[in-house]
Design a protein around this motif. Structure first.
Motif, PDB file in Angstrom:
ATOM      1  N   ASP A 130      10.063   2.810  13.991  1.00 33.12           N
ATOM      2  CA  ASP A 130       8.904   2.703  14.661  1.00 33.12           C
ATOM      3  C   ASP A 130       8.382   4.282  14.471  1.00 33.12           C
ATOM      4  O   ASP A 130       8.584   5.000  13.269  1.00 33.12           O
ATOM      5  N   SER A 131       6.885   4.548  15.288  1.00 32.71           N
ATOM      6  CA  SER A 131       6.814   5.981  15.532  1.00 32.71           C
ATOM      7  C   SER A 131       7.603   7.034  15.747  1.00 32.71           C
ATOM      8  O   SER A 131       7.959   8.212  15.730  1.00 32.71           O
ATOM      9  N   THR A 132       8.891   6.541  16.187  1.00 28.54           N
ATOM     10  CA  THR A 132       9.295   7.489  17.008  1.00 28.54           C
ATOM     11  C   THR A 132      11.089   7.840  15.795  1.00 28.54           C
ATOM     12  O   THR A 132      12.436   7.935  16.100  1.00 28.54           O
ATOM     13  N   LEU A 133      10.827   7.083  15.207  1.00 28.20           N
ATOM     14  CA  LEU A 133      12.058   6.355  13.855  1.00 28.20           C
ATOM     15  C   LEU A 133      13.228   6.116  14.187  1.00 28.20           C
ATOM     16  O   LEU A 133      14.041   6.037  13.799  1.00 28.20           O
ATOM     17  N   SER A 134      13.143   5.101  15.497  1.00 22.15           N
ATOM     18  CA  SER A 134      13.945   3.687  15.887  1.00 22.15           C
ATOM     19  C   SER A 134      13.338   2.904  15.125  1.00 22.15           C
ATOM     20  O   SER A 134      12.631   1.959  14.141  1.00 22.15           O
ATOM     21  N   CYS A 135      15.215   2.233  14.496  1.00 24.22           N
ATOM     22  CA  CYS A 135      14.837   1.127  13.380  1.00 24.22           C
ATOM     23  C   CYS A 135      14.297  -0.334  14.083  1.00 24.22           C
ATOM     24  O   CYS A 135      15.020  -0.457  14.776  1.00 24.22           O
ATOM     25  N   LEU A 136      13.652  -0.705  13.746  1.00 26.22           N
ATOM     26  CA  LEU A 136      12.923  -2.253  13.707  1.00 26.22           C
ATOM     27  C   LEU A 136      13.899  -2.609  12.676  1.00 26.22           C
ATOM     28  O   LEU A 136      14.401  -4.029  12.812  1.00 26.22           O
ATOM     29  N   TYR A 137      13.973  -3.120  11.586  1.00 23.61           N
ATOM     30  CA  TYR A 137      14.349  -3.772  10.639  1.00 23.61           C
ATOM     31  C   TYR A 137      15.374  -2.662   9.238  1.00 23.61           C
ATOM     32  O   TYR A 137      14.524  -1.545   9.266  1.00 23.61           O
ATOM     33  N   PRO A 138      16.739  -2.655   9.105  1.00 21.89           N
ATOM     34  CA  PRO A 138      16.999  -2.230   8.470  1.00 21.89           C
ATOM     35  C   PRO A 138      17.257  -2.535   6.899  1.00 21.89           C
ATOM     36  O   PRO A 138      17.342  -1.118   6.376  1.00 21.89           O
ATOM     37  N   SER A 139      16.590  -3.531   6.417  1.00 19.98           N
ATOM     38  CA  SER A 139      16.319  -3.585   5.171  1.00 19.98           C
ATOM     39  C   SER A 139      14.514  -4.191   4.606  1.00 19.98           C
ATOM     40  O   SER A 139      14.557  -4.809   5.699  1.00 19.98           O
ATOM     41  N   PHE A 140      13.611  -3.208   4.128  1.00 20.98           N
ATOM     42  CA  PHE A 140      12.381  -3.657   3.421  1.00 20.98           C
ATOM     43  C   PHE A 140      12.167  -4.856   3.056  1.00 20.98           C
ATOM     44  O   PHE A 140      11.981  -6.283   3.023  1.00 20.98           O
ATOM     45  N   TYR A 141      13.356  -4.941   1.732  1.00 24.30           N
ATOM     46  CA  TYR A 141      13.211  -6.529   1.472  1.00 24.30           C
ATOM     47  C   TYR A 141      14.040  -7.644   1.925  1.00 24.30           C
ATOM     48  O   TYR A 141      13.480  -8.855   1.585  1.00 24.30           O
ATOM     49  N   SER A 142      14.275  -7.315   2.921  1.00 24.59           N
ATOM     50  CA  SER A 142      15.295  -8.089   3.387  1.00 24.59           C
ATOM     51  C   SER A 142      14.432  -9.213   5.027  1.00 24.59           C
ATOM     52  O   SER A 142      14.522 -10.416   5.016  1.00 24.59           O
ATOM     53  N   ALA A 143      14.032  -8.733   5.217  1.00 25.20           N
ATOM     54  CA  ALA A 143      12.427  -8.163   6.998  1.00 25.20           C
ATOM     55  C   ALA A 143      10.934  -8.770   5.539  1.00 25.20           C
ATOM     56  O   ALA A 143      10.189  -9.421   6.749  1.00 25.20           O
ATOM     57  N   SER A 144      10.623  -8.709   4.943  1.00 22.08           N
ATOM     58  CA  SER A 144       9.465  -8.622   3.856  1.00 22.08           C
ATOM     59  C   SER A 144       9.147  -9.954   3.309  1.00 22.08           C
ATOM     60  O   SER A 144      10.811 -10.480   2.725  1.00 22.08           O
ATOM     61  N   GLY A 145       8.526 -10.218   2.573  1.00 25.62           N
ATOM     62  CA  GLY A 145       7.641 -10.984   1.440  1.00 25.62           C
ATOM     63  C   GLY A 145       7.623 -10.705  -0.077  1.00 25.62           C
ATOM     64  O   GLY A 145       7.696 -11.650  -0.934  1.00 25.62           O
ATOM     65  N   LYS A 146       8.268  -9.654  -0.495  1.00 27.64           N
ATOM     66  CA  LYS A 146       8.470  -8.512  -0.964  1.00 27.64           C
ATOM     67  C   LYS A 146       9.379  -8.701  -2.025  1.00 27.64           C
ATOM     68  O   LYS A 146      10.637  -9.474  -0.443  1.00 27.64           O
ATOM     69  N   SER A 147       9.850  -8.652  -3.189  1.00 24.51           N
ATOM     70  CA  SER A 147      10.891  -8.934  -4.290  1.00 24.51           C
ATOM     71  C   SER A 147      11.393  -7.346  -4.675  1.00 24.51           C
ATOM     72  O   SER A 147      10.659  -6.671  -5.264  1.00 24.51           O
ATOM     73  N   SER A 148      12.310  -7.293  -4.232  1.00 23.07           N
ATOM     74  CA  SER A 148      13.154  -5.746  -4.896  1.00 23.07           C
ATOM     75  C   SER A 148      13.802  -6.586  -6.383  1.00 23.07           C
ATOM     76  O   SER A 148      14.526  -5.656  -6.956  1.00 23.07           O
ATOM     77  N   LYS A 149      13.783  -8.140  -6.645  1.00 23.26           N
ATOM     78  CA  LYS A 149      14.172  -8.513  -8.554  1.00 23.26           C
ATOM     79  C   LYS A 149      12.995  -7.886  -8.766  1.00 23.26           C
ATOM     80  O   LYS A 149      13.029  -8.205 -10.096  1.00 23.26           O
ATOM     81  N   CYS A 150      11.884  -7.287  -9.027  1.00 19.47           N
ATOM     82  CA  CYS A 150      11.087  -7.136  -9.405  1.00 19.47           C
ATOM     83  C   CYS A 150      11.282  -6.314 -10.789  1.00 19.47           C
ATOM     84  O   CYS A 150      11.345  -5.426 -10.155  1.00 19.47           O
ATOM     85  N   LYS A 151      11.006  -6.874 -12.178  1.00 16.87           N
ATOM     86  CA  LYS A 151      11.057  -5.691 -13.176  1.00 16.87           C
ATOM     87  C   LYS A 151       9.825  -6.337 -14.715  1.00 16.87           C
ATOM     88  O   LYS A 151      10.005  -5.831 -15.272  1.00 16.87           O
ATOM     89  N   LYS A 152       9.502  -7.682 -14.412  1.00 16.91           N
ATOM     90  CA  LYS A 152       8.337  -7.817 -15.783  1.00 16.91           C
ATOM     91  C   LYS A 152       7.191  -7.540 -14.765  1.00 16.91           C
ATOM     92  O   LYS A 152       6.687  -8.222 -13.306  1.00 16.91           O
ATOM     93  N   PRO A 153       6.141  -7.727 -15.927  1.00 14.62           N
ATOM     94  CA  PRO A 153       4.668  -7.727 -15.785  1.00 14.62           C
ATOM     95  C   PRO A 153       4.316  -8.619 -14.533  1.00 14.62           C
ATOM     96  O   PRO A 153       3.826  -8.772 -13.843  1.00 14.62           O
ATOM     97  N   LEU A 154       4.837 -10.092 -14.984  1.00 17.39           N
ATOM     98  CA  LEU A 154       4.284 -10.680 -13.746  1.00 17.39           C
ATOM     99  C   LEU A 154       5.184 -10.970 -12.692  1.00 17.39           C
ATOM    100  O   LEU A 154       3.890 -12.087 -11.979  1.00 17.39           O
ATOM    101  N   ASP A 155       5.811 -10.031 -12.523  1.00 19.84           N
ATOM    102  CA  ASP A 155       5.774 -10.032 -10.831  1.00 19.84           C
ATOM    103  C   ASP A 155       5.107  -9.222 -10.202  1.00 19.84           C
ATOM    104  O   ASP A 155       4.727  -9.758  -8.661  1.00 19.84           O
ATOM    105  N   PHE A 156       4.076  -8.662 -11.056  1.00 17.80           N
ATOM    106  CA  PHE A 156       3.451  -7.826  -9.849  1.00 17.80           C
ATOM    107  C   PHE A 156       2.085  -7.923 -10.300  1.00 17.80           C
ATOM    108  O   PHE A 156       1.102  -8.072  -9.682  1.00 17.80           O
ATOM    109  N   LEU A 157       1.710  -9.497 -10.585  1.00 17.39           N
ATOM    110  CA  LEU A 157       0.249  -9.857 -11.010  1.00 17.39           C
ATOM    111  C   LEU A 157      -0.320 -10.263 -10.319  1.00 17.39           C
ATOM    112  O   LEU A 157      -1.620 -10.245 -10.180  1.00 17.39           O
TER     113      LEU A 157
END
Length: 306
Positions: A130-157
């Motif tokens: 948050d704005s005071t640097l207190s943790c909301l989620y320890p991992s962006f990729y665990s909390a979001s719908g984004k993929s840390s496995k992105c490597k190929k062009p199709l992953d970013f289409l």
């Protein structure tokens, strides 16, 4: 001899959080860096804050441009142009870097370069705070719908999965991605897409950034976090994904033409897809292999409309 990292920091009315951001860079265990700053016409004390910081006094900050009215994309674009070292890291004015950020990314990136030369981009996980640097989620990729496995062009289409502030890339990639087009959605999406096609993307699972969420984020994590949404919201998301993907397809093809690599690979399935030369069955097979990261329903519907 240690390699210097060029840090691209684009600022705009950032005096509230800039001191903490600059302090975190000053505490990096990898001390070989130069911060390049372009400001988009700040009306607060941003420039005074920068000039009053120890890093500026010590000659670790260069302020290049202070002209306003260009927006976040063009401001980052011109800031990156000033980064001439062999390694470039992007930095947001309101985040906070853990002390090992640069050293971890540099060591890993060099390890991959030693195995195989070429354009490379490395990115880390992020801790959402948050704005005071207190943790909301320890991992962006665990909390979001984004993929840390992105490597190929199709992953970013359909969308980007790598926040610019989590990136570091080498000069070989920089020579390919510039000039960054003025009419794409954001610079980090373009960089990730070019890296996925021409080079290699590496993921570092450590959360090396405190990704601050506040009322004035240009692009924040709030819209990416897992949450129950209505059917109407889902349809809006589908429409947004389709429109964005169509635009990035056009820019990607245009960029190929500009740099003389329009068809760099024989029977390239990704190029066939973005030029609408694939059948529905081919599209389906390609999308099944992609790490799209978004909701499966949204991804499938977006694929259908593509």
């Amino acid at each position: 001899m240690n390699d210097t990292v060029s840090i691209a920091l684009a600022t705009y009315n950032g005096s509230k959080f800039l001191p903490e951001m600059l302090d975190s860079i000053n505490k990096q265990t990898y001390p070989y860096f130069m911060i390049h700053i372009c400001d988009d016409g700040s009306t607060d004390n941003t420039i005074a804050t920068i000039k009053g910081h120890k890093l500026f006094v010590d000659g670790k900050i260069i302020i290049h441009d202070v002209n306003g009215g260009c927006g976040a994309l063009k401001n980052f674009k011109r800031t990156i142009e000033y980064c001439t070292d062999n390694y470039i890291a992007l930095c947001d004015q309101d985040d906070y870097w853990v002390p090992e950020k640069l050293s971890v990314l540099m060591n890993s990136l060099k390890e991959y370069e030693n195995r195989c030369h070429g354009p490379k981009l490395i990115f880390s996980d992020l801790q959402i705070v948050d704005s005071t640097l207190s943790c909301l989620y320890p991992s962006f990729y665990s909390a979001s719908g984004k993929s840390s496995k992105c490597k190929k062009p199709l992953d970013f289409l359909l969308s980007n999965h790598i926040p610019g502030c989590a990136m570091m890339f080498n000069k070989e990639l920089k020579t390919l991605l510039e000039p960054i087009p003025d009419d794409i959605r954001m610079h980090d999406w373009w960089i990730a897409l070019l890296a996925s096609y021409y080079g290699e993307i590496i993921y570092e699972p450590s959360s090396l950034i405190k990704y601050r969420q506040h009322d004035t984020n240009t692009i924040g994590a709030s819209d990416m976090i897992h949450q129950n949404i209505s059917a109407f919201q889902m349809l809006r998301n589908i429409r947004t994904l389709v429109l964005r993907s169509k635009k990035i397809q056009k820019e990607f093809i245009t960029r190929f033409s500009e740099i003389g690599y329009r068809y760099p690979r024989v029977n390239d399935s990704f190029l066939r897809l973005i030029e609408n030369k694939t059948s529905l069955i081919e599209k389906y097979k390609l999308y099944k292999k992609a790490n799209l990261g978004e909701s499966k329903i949204i991804s499938f519907c977006a694929w259908w409309f593509l």
